[in-house]
Design an enzyme around this catalytic site. Structure first.
Site, short mmCIF file in Angstrom:
data_model
loop_
_atom_site.label_atom_id
_atom_site.label_comp_id
_atom_site.label_asym_id
_atom_site.label_seq_id
_atom_site.Cartn_x
_atom_site.Cartn_y
_atom_site.Cartn_z
N SER A 253 0.81 -0.92 0.35
CA SER A 253 0.25 0.27 -0.10
C SER A 253 0.56 1.41 0.12
CB SER A 253 -1.32 0.48 1.15
OG SER A 253 -2.24 0.70 1.36
N LYS B 200 4.09 2.34 -2.45
CA LYS B 200 4.55 3.45 -3.36
C LYS B 200 5.96 4.13 -2.65
CE LYS B 200 0.39 5.38 -1.90
NZ LYS B 200 -1.25 4.38 -2.82
N TRP C 1 -10.18 0.39 -5.36
CA TRP C 1 -9.54 1.73 -4.93
C TRP C 1 -8.49 1.79 -5.76
CZ3 TRP C 1 -10.66 6.38 -3.47
CH2 TRP C 1 -9.92 6.64 -2.79
N HIS D 7 -7.87 -5.49 0.08
CA HIS D 7 -6.31 -5.23 0.23
C HIS D 7 -5.34 -5.69 1.99
CE1 HIS D 7 -3.91 -0.92 -0.42
NE2 HIS D 7 -3.91 -0.85 0.83
C1 GCU Z 1 -5.24 5.18 1.63
C2 GCU Z 1 -4.73 5.21 -0.02
C3 GCU Z 1 -3.89 4.93 -0.41
C4 GCU Z 1 -3.39 3.86 0.54
C5 GCU Z 1 -4.09 3.20 1.49
C6 GCU Z 1 -2.87 2.29 2.11
O1 GCU Z 1 -6.41 3.62 1.24
O2 GCU Z 1 -6.24 6.24 -1.02
O3 GCU Z 1 -3.25 5.30 -1.32
O4 GCU Z 1 -1.82 2.81 -0.74
O5 GCU Z 1 -4.75 4.24 2.08
O6 GCU Z 1 -1.45 2.64 2.58
O7 GCU Z 1 -3.32 2.10 2.88
#
Ligand code: GCU
Length: 426
Positions: free
Chosen positions: A261, A265, A352, A402
């Site tokens: 998540s 990144k 998402w 997720h």
């Molecule tokens: C939120 C955010 C995402 C991210 C995620 C996470 O949903 O919008 O961009 O990847 O958190 O880190 O769990």
């Protein structure tokens, strides 16, 4: 003047956000888009070989990502001290060796320290290691009672006993299901982790974490093209890598940076910036991670910069609702990981993060691998759920939400085995 331009772009992006609160999940509603060309330089020349890629195109792209997306990272901050708190801890009935090392950064009267927790297979001489951040403290990844508790700011979670932004004994092991450490050890791999908030607490506050170390007199937040949190986390991973090069238990030529998540990144950005990482794993990294921004499906730039402005540099706000104006897209970020092995995952219910956008950018990135005579993905269509595909680039979409699960880890281990131990001789 610069400030005025940016104030205006802020106002514009807030307005655009207002238009974007309806999240699109419909493939038919995706605007027509054209990806910027990975292998054409800014001056319009074709990149036909590794030399031009490495000398010209890659540096060009890196600069754009630094300047427009994640923010430039100062060069001058280094580890000041290392304290080895534990050298030979024993875990899993002697299967694993536990080490805990604190790396300390100092500037003027400021001090910041991050704890690295490392498990390696007991008998290995130099272990290949998976390295990635955890979200709430090293002690959450395992029930091991010896893991040191972080004193950094942690998001509150009363059900885990995290109150007033401080962890307690109660949160030990709460993320065990996401960290199958025993499985990695049994497969011959080490695993190392750091709490992301030791480097930069995940809140819109540039007064703590590493950012203030780079401020000029009177500066209170990073400038419009200076590092947001994702750049800070990527920088932190490189500092951990600096430490690894000094640790005899770790094979620093086989360090696999991974992240789930938002930490996914950070992992892909870290791998693009620091070519010492031998492999990169992006797990459900989504918007501004592996997914293409131009598809504008699921989370968009407008949404992410509204909710998490501190992850990026301010320049990114310009592209809220203007994805087509971006000089880059995320396939280029993945392309910069070439020729090192790259593995990307999605999950069927994680719309998402735009699974298809994650797949397409991974596929496109393969073009850079081909320059090196390596193979990108072995397919051109998205594979069925739970059907991993790989060459030097790998991908799977898992059924479910997720998350990062034992199934995902099984694939990472298989992929690492394939890349490190069963490559045909060159
Ligand atoms: C939120 C955010 C995402 C991210 C995620 C996470 O949903 O919008 O961009 O990847 O958190 O880190 O769990």
């Amino acid at each position: 003047m610069r400030y005025l331009v940016f104030s205006l772009s802020f106002i514009i992006s807030f307005n655009l956000f207002a238009q974007q609160t309806d999240v699109n999940y419909d493939e038919n509603e995706i605007p027509d888009y054209k990806l910027p060309k990975l292998l054409i330089t800014e001056s319009g020349r074709k990149v036909k070989n590794v030399k031009r890629w490495e000398k010209k195109r890659r540096p060009e792209l890196l600069e754009i990502f630094k300047h427009e997306i994640y923010g430039n990272i100062p060069e001058e901050i280094d580890i000041s001290d290392v304290i080895v708190h534990e050298e030979n801890g024993v875990f899993f009935d002697g299967l694993a060796k536990r080490k805990q090392v604190e790396i300390i950064f100092k500037k003027d009267d400021r001090e910041l320290s991050a704890d690295i927790l490392i498990y390696t297979p007991k008998d290995s001489v130099k272990a290949p290691v998976f390295v990635g951040y955890n979200f709430s403290g090293n002690h959450t990844i395992s029930y091991d009672p010896n893991i040191r508790l972080t004193e950094s700011w942690v998001p509150d979670n009363p059900s885990w006993g995290i109150v007033h932004n401080q962890v307690t004994e109660q949160s030990r092991g709460v993320a065990t299901d996401k960290w199958p450490v025993k499985k990695m050890i049994e497969a011959g791999y080490g695993v190392a982790t750091v709490y992301c908030g030791d480097i930069d607490p995940d809140r819109d506050n540039f007064q703590d974490g590493i950012h203030p170390f780079s401020y000029q007199l009177g500066q209170f937040r990073p400038g419009y093209d200076e590092w947001g949190s994702i750049s800070a986390w990527a920088w932190g991973l490189s500092k951990v890598m600096d430490y690894f090069t000094t640790d005899q238990d770790i094979d620093s030529t086989k360090v696999m940076v991974f992240g789930f998540s938002r930490m996914g990144k950070a992992a892909v950005w870290a791998a693009a910036l620091d070519q010492r990482f031998a492999m990169c794993i992006s797990n459900n990294s989504g918007c501004m991670g592996a997914a293409l921004s131009r598809r504008r499906i699921g989370e968009t730039i407008g949404i992410i910069t509204y909710h998490f402005p501190h992850w990026f540099c301010e320049n990114l706000n310009k592209y809220s609702g203007h994805e087509d104006k971006l000089p880059i897209d995320q396939h280029m970020l993945l392309g910069m990981i070439a020729p090192r092995p790259l593995y990307v995952t999605s999950a069927t219910a994680d719309l998402w993060s735009d699974p298809k956008g994650e797949f397409l950018s991974t596929l496109e990135a393969g073009k850079v691998y081909e320059l090196y005579g390596k193979k990108g993905l072995p397919v051109t269509e998205m594979p069925a759920p739970n059907t991993p595909v790989s060459e030097t680039v790998g991908y799977h979409i898992r059924t479910g939400k997720h998350d990062i699960t034992p199934y995902d880890w099984e694939q990472f281990i298989n992929f690492a085995n394939k890349q490190f131990y069963s490559q045909p001789e060159e």
